[in-house]
Design a protein around this motif. Sequence first.
Motif, PDB file in Angstrom:
ATOM      1  N   ARG A 153     -31.949  40.867   2.845  1.00  0.00           N
ATOM      2  CA  ARG A 153     -30.796  40.618   2.388  1.00  0.00           C
ATOM      3  C   ARG A 153     -30.678  39.279   1.878  1.00  0.00           C
ATOM      4  O   ARG A 153     -30.395  38.960   0.544  1.00  0.00           O
ATOM      5  N   GLU A 154     -31.443  38.426   2.297  1.00  0.00           N
ATOM      6  CA  GLU A 154     -31.489  36.921   1.872  1.00  0.00           C
ATOM      7  C   GLU A 154     -32.117  36.677   0.477  1.00  0.00           C
ATOM      8  O   GLU A 154     -31.916  35.918  -0.134  1.00  0.00           O
ATOM      9  N   GLU A 155     -33.136  37.498   0.609  1.00  0.00           N
ATOM     10  CA  GLU A 155     -34.330  37.642  -0.568  1.00  0.00           C
ATOM     11  C   GLU A 155     -33.442  38.010  -1.894  1.00  0.00           C
ATOM     12  O   GLU A 155     -33.618  37.599  -2.973  1.00  0.00           O
ATOM     13  N   GLU A 156     -32.672  39.085  -1.311  1.00  0.00           N
ATOM     14  CA  GLU A 156     -32.020  39.856  -2.612  1.00  0.00           C
ATOM     15  C   GLU A 156     -30.965  38.673  -3.007  1.00  0.00           C
ATOM     16  O   GLU A 156     -30.799  38.669  -4.406  1.00  0.00           O
ATOM     17  N   ASN A 157     -30.285  38.056  -2.291  1.00  0.00           N
ATOM     18  CA  ASN A 157     -29.266  37.179  -2.691  1.00  0.00           C
ATOM     19  C   ASN A 157     -29.898  35.897  -3.433  1.00  0.00           C
ATOM     20  O   ASN A 157     -29.456  35.435  -4.251  1.00  0.00           O
ATOM     21  N   LEU A 158     -30.965  35.553  -2.970  1.00  0.00           N
ATOM     22  CA  LEU A 158     -31.809  34.416  -3.633  1.00  0.00           C
ATOM     23  C   LEU A 158     -32.243  34.954  -5.139  1.00  0.00           C
ATOM     24  O   LEU A 158     -32.175  34.134  -6.039  1.00  0.00           O
ATOM     25  N   HIS A 159     -32.645  36.285  -5.057  1.00  0.00           N
ATOM     26  CA  HIS A 159     -33.080  36.686  -6.601  1.00  0.00           C
ATOM     27  C   HIS A 159     -31.779  36.907  -7.387  1.00  0.00           C
ATOM     28  O   HIS A 159     -32.093  36.365  -8.524  1.00  0.00           O
ATOM     29  N   ASP A 160     -30.726  37.184  -6.814  1.00  0.00           N
ATOM     30  CA  ASP A 160     -29.248  37.061  -7.545  1.00  0.00           C
ATOM     31  C   ASP A 160     -29.061  35.970  -8.252  1.00  0.00           C
ATOM     32  O   ASP A 160     -28.695  35.493  -9.187  1.00  0.00           O
ATOM     33  N   ALA A 161     -29.362  34.878  -7.117  1.00  0.00           N
ATOM     34  CA  ALA A 161     -28.754  33.647  -7.422  1.00  0.00           C
ATOM     35  C   ALA A 161     -29.804  32.888  -8.568  1.00  0.00           C
ATOM     36  O   ALA A 161     -29.217  32.214  -9.236  1.00  0.00           O
ATOM     37  N   ARG A 162     -31.016  33.311  -8.366  1.00  0.00           N
ATOM     38  CA  ARG A 162     -31.866  32.821  -9.328  1.00  0.00           C
ATOM     39  C   ARG A 162     -31.563  33.337 -10.975  1.00  0.00           C
ATOM     40  O   ARG A 162     -31.744  32.590 -11.890  1.00  0.00           O
TER      41      ARG A 162
END
Length: 353
Positions: free
Chosen positions: A144-153
């Motif tokens: 979930r954090e990786e997905e959030n990081l991807h969206d943030a990028r």
Amino acid sequence: MAQAHDQNIARIRKYVADAREIQDDLMDFDASGTEARLEQTVRELRGRVQEQRAALEKLRRASKIDIEQVAYASDEPREKLKQILAVKEAYDQLTPTTTYLPPKGSILPALLAARTLQQNIQASKEAIASTQEQIAKQEHALRREEENLHDARLITKAMESRIARLRAQHEDRSQKTPAQLAKELIVAKRARKEEYEEEMKRLGEDLNVFINDHLSAMLAAEEFGGPVVGDMLDVENDTLAAGFTKKGKARSLKKPVADKTRQRRIDQIWGNKPSIENEEEEPLTEAEAADFEMRQLIENLFALLMARGGKEYFVLERDSAASRFLVRAKIAQFHPKDAKKLRLIDFGRELDD
């Protein structure tokens, strides 16, 4: 030096042999004698239990003190002191007593070791299951954090691109005069207006095709008491000519329906409508009459929307299948207090003012 070295080697070998012999003696569990040793151990434990019970019973008979009262400290200082002294005397008597150890050859140590080993194995299994569950939760949180990081990028990249475009536009505008900017703005507005007009024209043509090829026949069927628009997708002209039963089912067409009967029925529902162009004043069919009513209703609603800004309601002559279809399709809405008033929904505002 060589002789000393050989002596050291001999001592090491002797130590190894003695250690192996001791280990063999400790681990000498003969499968054939295991049951006999187990029975012997059980008898020994039972004997110890009997001895302890006999000693406890002897103590109870020799003492007049209530054990239940002695188990709790007294509130009276002198009585409490007597209890403490009695406990001290008991400890002093038990201290020199040799701890009971099972005799050589007893299987009790092996049983205790097996029980301890089994408890450790069970605890290890529970710890493994708990650790696996925690790992699964952490992996889910990590994804979930990786997905959030991807969206943030992605958002950051889009914002940086947007900022770069705005800076470029600002630099470009700063180098132009107000007259040039106004001229470019007018050109852009005209181009956008032409795009909107072309898109409206295309959508209008698609709407006309949809009404003519599909919707008009279904509207006519609903007007004649047939199924609601959408329940019967393919409605033939012969089906409309035959009509529908009170239950909404198509009548069987045994013989052709007279043109006068059809025209009288059309006039009763839709009234006198102009004939279709380039067809030598031929009367309208049921589908064509429904098509004409739908187009006329949409034109009136659009005209009222453009003239009054969408706040005024169009007054319907009657409750028609066309108006009900527009409401079901979320294109128009009735007046909250008058079902004969209809207006298009302004999608830029709330449904109800």
